[in-house]
Design an enzyme around this catalytic site. Structure first.
Site, PDB file in Angstrom:
ATOM      1  N   GLY A  98      73.858  36.383  -5.462  1.00 29.59           N
ATOM      2  CA  GLY A  98      73.002  37.033  -6.455  1.00 29.59           C
ATOM      3  C   GLY A  98      71.523  36.989  -6.113  1.00 29.59           C
ATOM      4  O   GLY A  98      70.683  37.298  -6.955  1.00 29.59           O
TER       5      GLY A  98
ATOM      6  N   GLU B 230      79.628  29.132  -9.211  1.00 24.21           N
ATOM      7  CA  GLU B 230      79.116  29.123 -10.596  1.00 24.21           C
ATOM      8  C   GLU B 230      79.957  28.192 -11.467  1.00 24.21           C
ATOM      9  O   GLU B 230      79.447  27.510 -12.342  1.00 24.21           O
ATOM     10  CB  GLU B 230      79.093  30.557 -11.150  1.00 24.21           C
TER      11      GLU B 230
ATOM     12  N   GLU C 187      81.066  31.338   0.580  1.00 23.45           N
ATOM     13  CA  GLU C 187      79.944  31.916  -0.165  1.00 23.45           C
ATOM     14  C   GLU C 187      78.798  30.904  -0.200  1.00 23.45           C
ATOM     15  O   GLU C 187      78.791  29.998  -1.048  1.00 23.45           O
ATOM     16  CB  GLU C 187      80.359  32.223  -1.607  1.00 23.45           C
TER      17      GLU C 187
ATOM     18  N   ASN D 109      84.110  40.776  -7.868  1.00 24.18           N
ATOM     19  CA  ASN D 109      84.049  39.774  -8.931  1.00 24.18           C
ATOM     20  C   ASN D 109      83.078  40.297  -9.984  1.00 24.18           C
ATOM     21  O   ASN D 109      81.862  40.281  -9.773  1.00 24.18           O
ATOM     22  CB  ASN D 109      83.564  38.445  -8.318  1.00 24.18           C
ATOM     23  N   TRP D 110      83.632  40.784 -11.102  1.00 22.35           N
ATOM     24  CA  TRP D 110      82.777  41.423 -12.106  1.00 22.35           C
ATOM     25  C   TRP D 110      82.074  40.391 -12.993  1.00 22.35           C
ATOM     26  O   TRP D 110      81.261  40.762 -13.832  1.00 22.35           O
ATOM     27  CB  TRP D 110      83.608  42.405 -12.952  1.00 22.35           C
ATOM     28  N   LYS D 111      82.401  39.119 -12.839  1.00 22.92           N
ATOM     29  CA  LYS D 111      81.743  38.040 -13.603  1.00 22.92           C
ATOM     30  C   LYS D 111      81.718  38.385 -15.091  1.00 22.92           C
ATOM     31  O   LYS D 111      82.635  39.033 -15.589  1.00 22.92           O
ATOM     32  CB  LYS D 111      80.351  37.764 -13.025  1.00 22.92           C
TER      33      LYS D 111
ATOM     34  N   GLY E 186      79.948  40.438  -5.721  1.00 22.84           N
ATOM     35  CA  GLY E 186      79.566  40.340  -7.125  1.00 22.84           C
ATOM     36  C   GLY E 186      78.820  41.586  -7.562  1.00 22.84           C
ATOM     37  O   GLY E 186      79.410  42.609  -7.911  1.00 22.84           O
ATOM     38  N   GLY E 187      77.482  41.524  -7.524  1.00 23.52           N
ATOM     39  CA  GLY E 187      76.640  42.606  -8.047  1.00 23.52           C
ATOM     40  C   GLY E 187      77.044  43.999  -7.578  1.00 23.52           C
ATOM     41  O   GLY E 187      77.127  44.933  -8.392  1.00 23.52           O
TER      42      GLY E 187
ATOM     43  N   SER F  18      75.642  38.338  -1.869  1.00 27.77           N
ATOM     44  CA  SER F  18      74.782  39.519  -1.683  1.00 27.77           C
ATOM     45  C   SER F  18      75.332  40.511  -0.654  1.00 27.77           C
ATOM     46  O   SER F  18      74.556  41.130   0.088  1.00 27.77           O
ATOM     47  CB  SER F  18      73.349  39.095  -1.326  1.00 27.77           C
TER      48      SER F  18
ATOM     49  N   HIS G  66      84.773  28.965  -7.756  1.00 27.90           N
ATOM     50  CA  HIS G  66      83.532  29.706  -7.521  1.00 27.90           C
ATOM     51  C   HIS G  66      82.346  28.767  -7.752  1.00 27.90           C
ATOM     52  O   HIS G  66      82.396  27.907  -8.632  1.00 27.90           O
ATOM     53  CB  HIS G  66      83.463  30.905  -8.476  1.00 27.90           C
TER      54      HIS G  66
HETATM   55  P1  PGA Z   1      76.855  38.560  -5.294  1.00 28.56           P
HETATM   56  O1  PGA Z   1      77.993  37.566  -5.839  1.00 28.56           O
HETATM   57  O2  PGA Z   1      77.555  39.582  -4.432  1.00 28.56           O
HETATM   58  O3  PGA Z   1      76.252  39.178  -6.532  1.00 28.56           O
HETATM   59  O4  PGA Z   1      75.906  37.736  -4.518  1.00 28.56           O
HETATM   60  C1  PGA Z   1      79.033  37.121  -5.014  1.00 28.56           C
HETATM   61  C2  PGA Z   1      79.936  36.155  -5.748  1.00 28.56           C
HETATM   62  O5  PGA Z   1      79.424  35.380  -6.572  1.00 28.56           O
HETATM   63  O6  PGA Z   1      81.158  36.133  -5.548  1.00 28.56           O
END
Ligand code: PGA
Length: 249
Positions: A172, A99, A166, A11-13, A232-233, A211, A97
Site C-alpha cells: 500500500g 495486516e 509481501e 485482495n479487496w481488503k 491489493g489496491g 504495490s 497477511h
Molecule cells: P497492495 O497490497 O497491492 O495495495 O500493496 C498488497 C496486499 O496487501 O496483499
C-alpha cells in the site's frame, strides 16, 4: 525445468459493498472469461463472498477468503471457519497477511493452525510472509521470512499451499521490491521448501505482493521464481487487475 501456472490473486481488503463487489466481479468476468494459462482469484469482504461466488460461477476466476479461524464450529463468536468458507465456494484462504499479524495480533502459532485447518477443509492457504523496513535495513530479511515459512509449515503439508512474499514496507506504499531483490527472496523460500518436500517445491506457486501494478507486474513476473502476484489496491479496478493478469501470460 518445471513450468508453473502463475496465480494472480486480488485482495479487496475492507472495500466494496455487496453491490460494488458483484459489479467488480462481473466486470472481471466479462474481461477474463476464456482466459487460460493463468490462475485467477479474488478475495472480497466476507459479506460479499456468497453473491460474488454466484457472479463468478462457471468463470475462470476462483473465490478466496481474506482470513479464517482455525476451528470450523463451536463457541467462537464473530469468527468464520474453513468449512463455512468451503461451503460458500472458496478455493483459497489468505492466511497470515501482515495486516492481520500487525493490527490484529496474529501469531505464528495461529498462522500454523490456520494453515492446517484450511488444508483439512480441502482449501488452499495463501500464506503471507514478509519483513518490515527495519528488518530489511538490518539485513534480517531472509532470517525473518524463512522463519515465518518454517513456523507456518511446521507439522503441515508443505506441498499444498501458495506462499505470498509481501515485504511489509511495500504494501500500500507504492514502493516495490526490485525484481532482483524479490527474486532473491523467492529463490530462498523455494530452497527452504525444497529442503522439506524435495522436488515438489518446484511445483509450488510463490507470489509477490506489495504495490503490484499494471506498470511493474511484467518485470516482477518475469523473474524465474515469481509465480504470480497478490494484489491489493490495483485489484479494486477491473482494468488494472485485468492488465496484471495479462502480464502473467
Ligand atoms: P497492495 O497490497 O497491492 O495495495 O500493496 C498488497 C496486499 O496487501 O496483499
Amino acid at each position: 525445468m518445471t513450468s508453473r501456472t502463475p496465480l494472480i490473486a486480488g485482495n479487496w481488503k475492507l472495500h466494496n459493498t455487496i453491490a460494488q463487489s458483484v459489479t467488480l466481479a462481473t466486470a472481471l468476468r466479462a474481461e477474463l472469461d476464456g482466459t487460460s494459462g493463468v490462475e485467477i482469484a479474488v478475495a472480497p469482504v466476507a459479506t460479499a463472498l456468497h453473491p460474488v461466488a454466484s457472479a463468478l460461477e462457471g468463470s475462470p476466476i476462483a473465490l478466496a477468503a481474506q482470513n479464517t479461524h482455525w476451528e470450523s464450529r463451536g463457541a467462537f463468536t464473530g469468527e468464520l471457519g474453513p468449512a463455512l468458507l468451503a461451503d460458500v465456494g472458496c478455493r483459497y484462504v489468505i492466511v497470515g497477511h501482515s495486516e492481520r499479524r500487525q493490527l490484529f495480533g496474529e501469531t505464528e502459532e495461529g498462522v500454523r493452525k490456520k494453515v492446517r485447518a484450511v488444508q483439512a477443509a480441502g482449501l488452499v492457504p495463501i500464506v503471507c510472509v514478509g519483513e518490515t523496513l527495519a528488518q530489511r535495513e538490518e539485513d534480517a530479511t531472509l532470517g525473518i521470512v524463512l522463519g515465518q515459512v518454517d513456523a507456518a509449515l511446521a507439522g503441515n503439508d508443505a506441498s499444498r499451499l501458495v506462499i505470498a512474499y509481501e515485504p511489509v514496507w511495500a504494501i500500500g506504499t507504492g514502493k516495490t521490491a526490485s525484481p532482483a531483490d524479490a527474486q532473491a527472496v523467492h529463490a530462498a523460500i523455494r530452497g527452504r521448501l525444497s529442503a522439506v518436500i524435495g522436488e515438489l517445491a518446484q511445483r509450488l506457486q510463490i507470489l509477490y505482493g506489495g504495490s503490484v501494478k499494471a506498470e511493474n507486474a511484467r518485470d516482477l513476473l518475469s523473474q524465474p521464481d515469481i509465480d504470480g502476484a497478490l494484489v491489493g489496491g490495483a485489484s479494486l479496478e477491473a482494468k488494472s487487475f485485468t492488465s496484471i493478469v495479462r502480464a502473467a501470460l
